[in-house]
Motif scaffolding. Structure first.
Motif, mmCIF file in Angstrom:
data_model
loop_
_atom_site.group_PDB
_atom_site.id
_atom_site.type_symbol
_atom_site.label_atom_id
_atom_site.label_comp_id
_atom_site.label_asym_id
_atom_site.label_seq_id
_atom_site.Cartn_x
_atom_site.Cartn_y
_atom_site.Cartn_z
ATOM 1 N N PHE A 190 0.804 -1.214 0.000
ATOM 2 C CA PHE A 190 0.000 0.000 0.000
ATOM 3 C C PHE A 190 0.841 1.270 0.000
ATOM 4 O O PHE A 190 0.301 2.369 0.078
ATOM 5 C CB PHE A 190 -0.945 0.005 1.207
ATOM 6 C CG PHE A 190 -1.889 -1.153 1.201
ATOM 7 C CD1 PHE A 190 -2.763 -1.352 0.151
ATOM 8 C CD2 PHE A 190 -1.878 -2.065 2.236
ATOM 9 C CE1 PHE A 190 -3.628 -2.420 0.130
ATOM 10 C CE2 PHE A 190 -2.733 -3.144 2.233
ATOM 11 C CZ PHE A 190 -3.622 -3.324 1.173
ATOM 12 N N SER A 191 2.156 1.136 -0.105
ATOM 13 C CA SER A 191 3.021 2.309 -0.131
ATOM 14 C C SER A 191 3.261 2.757 -1.570
ATOM 15 O O SER A 191 3.030 2.006 -2.519
ATOM 16 C CB SER A 191 4.353 2.004 0.549
ATOM 17 O OG SER A 191 5.067 1.056 -0.211
ATOM 18 N N VAL A 192 3.736 3.969 -1.733
ATOM 19 C CA VAL A 192 4.031 4.492 -3.063
ATOM 20 C C VAL A 192 5.165 3.686 -3.696
ATOM 21 O O VAL A 192 5.129 3.356 -4.883
ATOM 22 C CB VAL A 192 4.407 5.993 -2.983
ATOM 23 C CG1 VAL A 192 4.827 6.522 -4.338
ATOM 24 C CG2 VAL A 192 3.254 6.790 -2.429
ATOM 25 N N LYS A 193 6.158 3.351 -2.872
ATOM 26 C CA LYS A 193 7.283 2.554 -3.364
ATOM 27 C C LYS A 193 6.803 1.191 -3.868
ATOM 28 O O LYS A 193 7.268 0.698 -4.898
ATOM 29 C CB LYS A 193 8.308 2.380 -2.241
ATOM 30 C CG LYS A 193 9.589 1.724 -2.681
ATOM 31 C CD LYS A 193 10.623 1.731 -1.577
ATOM 32 C CE LYS A 193 10.317 0.688 -0.550
ATOM 33 N NZ LYS A 193 11.406 0.421 0.369
ATOM 34 N N GLY A 194 5.846 0.609 -3.154
ATOM 35 C CA GLY A 194 5.298 -0.685 -3.567
ATOM 36 C C GLY A 194 4.534 -0.589 -4.875
ATOM 37 O O GLY A 194 4.655 -1.449 -5.749
ATOM 38 N N HIS A 195 3.759 0.486 -5.017
ATOM 39 C CA HIS A 195 2.999 0.667 -6.254
ATOM 40 C C HIS A 195 3.927 0.877 -7.451
ATOM 41 O O HIS A 195 3.695 0.312 -8.530
ATOM 42 C CB HIS A 195 2.045 1.856 -6.136
ATOM 43 C CG HIS A 195 0.869 1.600 -5.248
ATOM 44 N ND1 HIS A 195 -0.084 0.651 -5.510
ATOM 45 C CD2 HIS A 195 0.504 2.173 -4.088
ATOM 46 C CE1 HIS A 195 -0.995 0.655 -4.563
ATOM 47 N NE2 HIS A 195 -0.647 1.561 -3.668
ATOM 48 N N VAL A 196 4.984 1.663 -7.265
ATOM 49 C CA VAL A 196 5.930 1.904 -8.359
ATOM 50 C C VAL A 196 6.653 0.612 -8.727
ATOM 51 O O VAL A 196 6.828 0.295 -9.905
ATOM 52 C CB VAL A 196 6.935 3.016 -7.981
ATOM 53 C CG1 VAL A 196 8.058 3.114 -8.991
ATOM 54 C CG2 VAL A 196 6.222 4.337 -7.851
ATOM 55 N N LYS A 197 7.044 -0.168 -7.718
ATOM 56 C CA LYS A 197 7.761 -1.414 -8.003
ATOM 57 C C LYS A 197 6.856 -2.427 -8.697
ATOM 58 O O LYS A 197 7.275 -3.138 -9.611
ATOM 59 C CB LYS A 197 8.345 -1.985 -6.712
ATOM 60 C CG LYS A 197 9.494 -2.944 -6.988
ATOM 61 C CD LYS A 197 10.281 -3.232 -5.765
ATOM 62 C CE LYS A 197 11.212 -2.154 -5.351
ATOM 63 N NZ LYS A 197 12.336 -1.907 -6.249
ATOM 64 N N ALA A 229 12.050 1.990 -17.888
ATOM 65 C CA ALA A 229 13.203 2.815 -17.513
ATOM 66 C C ALA A 229 12.764 4.028 -16.699
ATOM 67 O O ALA A 229 13.416 4.399 -15.714
ATOM 68 C CB ALA A 229 13.962 3.263 -18.766
ATOM 69 N N VAL A 230 11.636 4.642 -17.072
ATOM 70 C CA VAL A 230 11.118 5.773 -16.302
ATOM 71 C C VAL A 230 10.720 5.307 -14.902
ATOM 72 O O VAL A 230 11.010 5.988 -13.900
ATOM 73 C CB VAL A 230 9.917 6.420 -17.040
ATOM 74 C CG1 VAL A 230 9.196 7.412 -16.155
ATOM 75 C CG2 VAL A 230 10.375 7.079 -18.320
ATOM 76 N N CYS A 231 10.086 4.140 -14.812
ATOM 77 C CA CYS A 231 9.708 3.603 -13.495
ATOM 78 C C CYS A 231 10.942 3.257 -12.666
ATOM 79 O O CYS A 231 10.929 3.418 -11.440
ATOM 80 C CB CYS A 231 8.817 2.365 -13.647
ATOM 81 S SG CYS A 231 7.137 2.760 -14.112
ATOM 82 N N CYS A 232 12.006 2.773 -13.309
ATOM 83 C CA CYS A 232 13.249 2.477 -12.590
ATOM 84 C C CYS A 232 13.836 3.748 -11.985
ATOM 85 O O CYS A 232 14.276 3.746 -10.840
ATOM 86 C CB CYS A 232 14.275 1.853 -13.531
ATOM 87 S SG CYS A 232 13.932 0.174 -14.026
ATOM 88 N N ILE A 233 13.826 4.813 -12.762
ATOM 89 C CA ILE A 233 14.351 6.085 -12.260
ATOM 90 C C ILE A 233 13.492 6.584 -11.099
ATOM 91 O O ILE A 233 14.013 7.029 -10.063
ATOM 92 C CB ILE A 233 14.436 7.113 -13.400
ATOM 93 C CG1 ILE A 233 15.491 6.663 -14.417
ATOM 94 C CG2 ILE A 233 14.757 8.502 -12.868
ATOM 95 C CD1 ILE A 233 15.481 7.432 -15.713
ATOM 96 N N ALA A 234 12.175 6.489 -11.254
ATOM 97 C CA ALA A 234 11.272 6.923 -10.179
ATOM 98 C C ALA A 234 11.469 6.079 -8.928
ATOM 99 O O ALA A 234 11.470 6.599 -7.803
ATOM 100 C CB ALA A 234 9.824 6.844 -10.651
ATOM 101 N N ASP A 235 11.649 4.773 -9.102
ATOM 102 C CA ASP A 235 11.867 3.871 -7.973
ATOM 103 C C ASP A 235 13.161 4.227 -7.244
ATOM 104 O O ASP A 235 13.201 4.302 -6.016
ATOM 105 C CB ASP A 235 11.898 2.427 -8.476
ATOM 106 C CG ASP A 235 11.845 1.407 -7.370
ATOM 107 O OD1 ASP A 235 11.331 1.724 -6.278
ATOM 108 O OD2 ASP A 235 12.307 0.276 -7.593
#
Length: 149
Positions: free
Chosen positions: A15-22, A118-124
């Motif tokens: 339920f965290s932002v980090k979890g959603h991005v991953k 790649a964009v999600c990797c950078i955001a993560d």
């Protein structure tokens, strides 16, 4: 009857932002790999995306089961940042190589989804870095001068 008392700031990984991005990163990577497999793209495209799917899955499993708290011999956030940086570089290279020549539609779609990965990797990586910067743990805690006095 005893009740389970959680910390007020405790939020499960899912339920965290980090979890959603991953998890978004995992879904996009699986989609990119699927398009590369359907299009019978060159093997490095499939191997790199498949390897990255495996690594992301193990990081998600590590955080869901809270194994990063149990196995404290490694500094997991740093490994996650390094993985995000290397994955972003590899996915940018693979995606650009997939988009350059005249290829099939599925290879182009795999390349576009690879750029999104790649964009999600950078955001993560940025999310994890911000967490380390503002909430350090272990021996690397920031201390003010007033704490020493």
């Amino acid at each position: 009857m005893s009740t389970l008392n959680l910390k007020p700031k405790h939020r499960p990984f899912c339920f965290s932002v980090k979890g959603h991005v991953k998890m978004l990163r995992l879904a996009l990577n699986v989609t990119s790999m699927t398009f590369f497999i359907i299009a019978q793209a060159p093997e490095p495209y499939i191997v790199i995306t498949g390897f990255e799917v495996t690594v992301i899955f193990f990081f998600i499993l590590l955080y869901i089961l809270r194994l990063d708290r149990i196995m404290d011999c490694l500094f997991w956030p740093l490994l996650d940042i390094i993985n995000s940086a290397i994955a972003a570089i590899f996915m940018i290279i693979i995606s650009v190589l997939a988009l350059l020549p005249e290829t099939t539609t599925f290879i182009v779609l795999g390349g576009v989804f690879g750029l999104l990965v790649a964009v999600c990797c950078i955001a993560d990586g940025v999310l994890i870095y911000r967490k380390l910067l503002f909430n350090p743990s272990g021996p690397y805690q920031k201390r003010t001068i007033h704490d020493k006095i």
